[in-house]
Design a protein around this motif. Sequence first.
Motif, PDB file in Angstrom:
ATOM      1  N   TYR A 169      -0.230  -0.082  -3.594  1.00 25.83           N
ATOM      2  CA  TYR A 169      -0.783   1.349  -3.857  1.00 25.83           C
ATOM      3  C   TYR A 169       0.595   1.964  -3.293  1.00 25.83           C
ATOM      4  N   PHE A 170       1.232   2.984  -3.999  1.00 25.99           N
ATOM      5  CA  PHE A 170       2.271   3.684  -3.432  1.00 25.99           C
ATOM      6  C   PHE A 170       1.975   5.073  -3.755  1.00 25.99           C
ATOM      7  N   TYR A 171       2.534   5.812  -2.653  1.00 24.02           N
ATOM      8  CA  TYR A 171       2.187   7.298  -2.550  1.00 24.02           C
ATOM      9  C   TYR A 171       3.775   7.972  -2.337  1.00 24.02           C
ATOM     10  N   TRP A 172       3.783   9.169  -2.888  1.00 22.34           N
ATOM     11  CA  TRP A 172       4.734  10.281  -2.307  1.00 22.34           C
ATOM     12  C   TRP A 172       3.966  11.298  -2.020  1.00 22.34           C
ATOM     13  N   TYR A 173       4.447  11.756  -0.680  1.00 22.07           N
ATOM     14  CA  TYR A 173       3.887  13.234  -0.218  1.00 22.07           C
ATOM     15  C   TYR A 173       5.370  13.856   0.101  1.00 22.07           C
ATOM     16  N   TRP A 186      -8.126   7.337  -5.140  1.00 18.72           N
ATOM     17  CA  TRP A 186      -7.142   6.451  -5.199  1.00 18.72           C
ATOM     18  C   TRP A 186      -6.535   6.098  -3.817  1.00 18.72           C
ATOM     19  N   GLY A 187      -7.118   6.604  -2.720  1.00 18.21           N
ATOM     20  CA  GLY A 187      -6.671   6.238  -1.339  1.00 18.21           C
ATOM     21  C   GLY A 187      -5.686   7.337  -1.081  1.00 18.21           C
ATOM     22  N   SER A 245       0.086   9.119  -6.478  1.00 17.48           N
ATOM     23  CA  SER A 245      -0.207   7.811  -6.413  1.00 17.48           C
ATOM     24  C   SER A 245       0.055   6.843  -7.672  1.00 17.48           C
ATOM     25  N   PHE A 246       0.318   5.821  -7.198  1.00 13.71           N
ATOM     26  CA  PHE A 246       0.730   4.900  -8.396  1.00 13.71           C
ATOM     27  C   PHE A 246       0.344   3.554  -8.081  1.00 13.71           C
ATOM     28  N   TYR A 247      -0.204   2.938  -9.152  1.00 10.86           N
ATOM     29  CA  TYR A 247      -0.892   1.583  -8.966  1.00 10.86           C
ATOM     30  C   TYR A 247      -0.748   1.060 -10.299  1.00 10.86           C
ATOM     31  N   ASN A 248      -0.383  -0.365 -10.217  1.00 12.46           N
ATOM     32  CA  ASN A 248      -0.309  -1.196 -11.562  1.00 12.46           C
ATOM     33  C   ASN A 248       0.282  -0.318 -12.821  1.00 12.46           C
ATOM     34  N   ASN A 249       1.587   0.002 -12.173  1.00 14.58           N
ATOM     35  CA  ASN A 249       2.785   0.295 -12.929  1.00 14.58           C
ATOM     36  C   ASN A 249       2.277   1.784 -13.643  1.00 14.58           C
ATOM     37  N   GLU A 250       1.494   2.585 -13.062  1.00 12.46           N
ATOM     38  CA  GLU A 250       1.109   3.744 -13.507  1.00 12.46           C
ATOM     39  C   GLU A 250       0.745   4.673 -12.736  1.00 12.46           C
ATOM     40  N   ILE A 251       0.768   6.158 -12.993  1.00 11.66           N
ATOM     41  CA  ILE A 251       0.264   6.995 -12.097  1.00 11.66           C
ATOM     42  C   ILE A 251      -1.239   6.914 -12.090  1.00 11.66           C
ATOM     43  N   GLY A 273      -4.236  -3.483  -1.282  1.00  6.39           N
ATOM     44  CA  GLY A 273      -5.260  -3.537  -2.121  1.00  6.39           C
ATOM     45  C   GLY A 273      -6.487  -3.413  -1.414  1.00  6.39           C
ATOM     46  N   GLY A 274      -7.588  -3.622  -2.131  1.00 11.67           N
ATOM     47  CA  GLY A 274      -8.739  -3.921  -1.360  1.00 11.67           C
ATOM     48  C   GLY A 274      -9.794  -2.834  -1.124  1.00 11.67           C
ATOM     49  N   GLY A 275      -9.379  -1.588  -1.571  1.00 14.67           N
ATOM     50  CA  GLY A 275     -10.297  -0.495  -1.445  1.00 14.67           C
ATOM     51  C   GLY A 275      -9.509   0.517  -0.647  1.00 14.67           C
TER      52      GLY A 275
END
Lengths: 112, 115
Positions: free
Chosen positions: B31-35, A97-98, B48-54, B97-99
């Motif tokens: 797309y959202f991430y925590w590191y 997922w990137g 990672s988080f996308y479309n309101n879910e992990i 988005g877009g890959g």
Amino acid sequence: SQQGEEDPQALSIQEGENATMNCSYKTSINNLQWYRQNSGRGLVHLILIRSNEREKHSGRLRVTLDTSKKSSSLLITASRAADTASYFCATVLTDSWGKFQFGAGTQVVVTP
Amino acid sequence: EPEVTQTPSHQVTQMGQEVILRCVPISNHLYFYWYRQILGQKVEFLVSFYNNEISEKSEIFDDQFSVERPDGSNFTLKIRSTKLEDSAMYFCASRKGGGSYNEQFFGPGTRLTVL
């Protein structure tokens, strides 16, 4: 085994010299990206190279990618004191997922 | 230029307390991430988080951790009962988005100190 390992771990050069650092990885990637981090600060994106690209330039930066050797290099030409930072490569795996997998980084010190 | 912001910049808490780290990703990103980065170590992926879910999480991201996007703007990381070893710099990131052929934009980080 770790994805995205940089070498050297540390590099000390004079202003005006070139700095080269390498990154190796182990699994198939979509792309590889280089980031810079000043001490205690955030990550600044430098350059992205896709798996079907071999070389890319951006200002004083030159990145190469050799997918057969699973390695990349970052060259900073004509370095400046402001280039002092840690440099990380981050790989984006295929079928992910990137998410990034970061290496431990190369700490570069450029002395005037 | 749009940027990812994070608050607070530094959070000090007692072991066992709950903390919430906040992030505002770039507005059109999906797309959202925590590191996190423990001092002197590499940056590690948490979630990672996308479309309101992990969409993906690492082994570090255990039941003590949770993420939320409560209002379509903020993206939060909650640590329910902090441990000493949670002390680290926490980075939020977002991308369009877009890959996966695009860059992630990182926030400046929140330094979490657990006493």
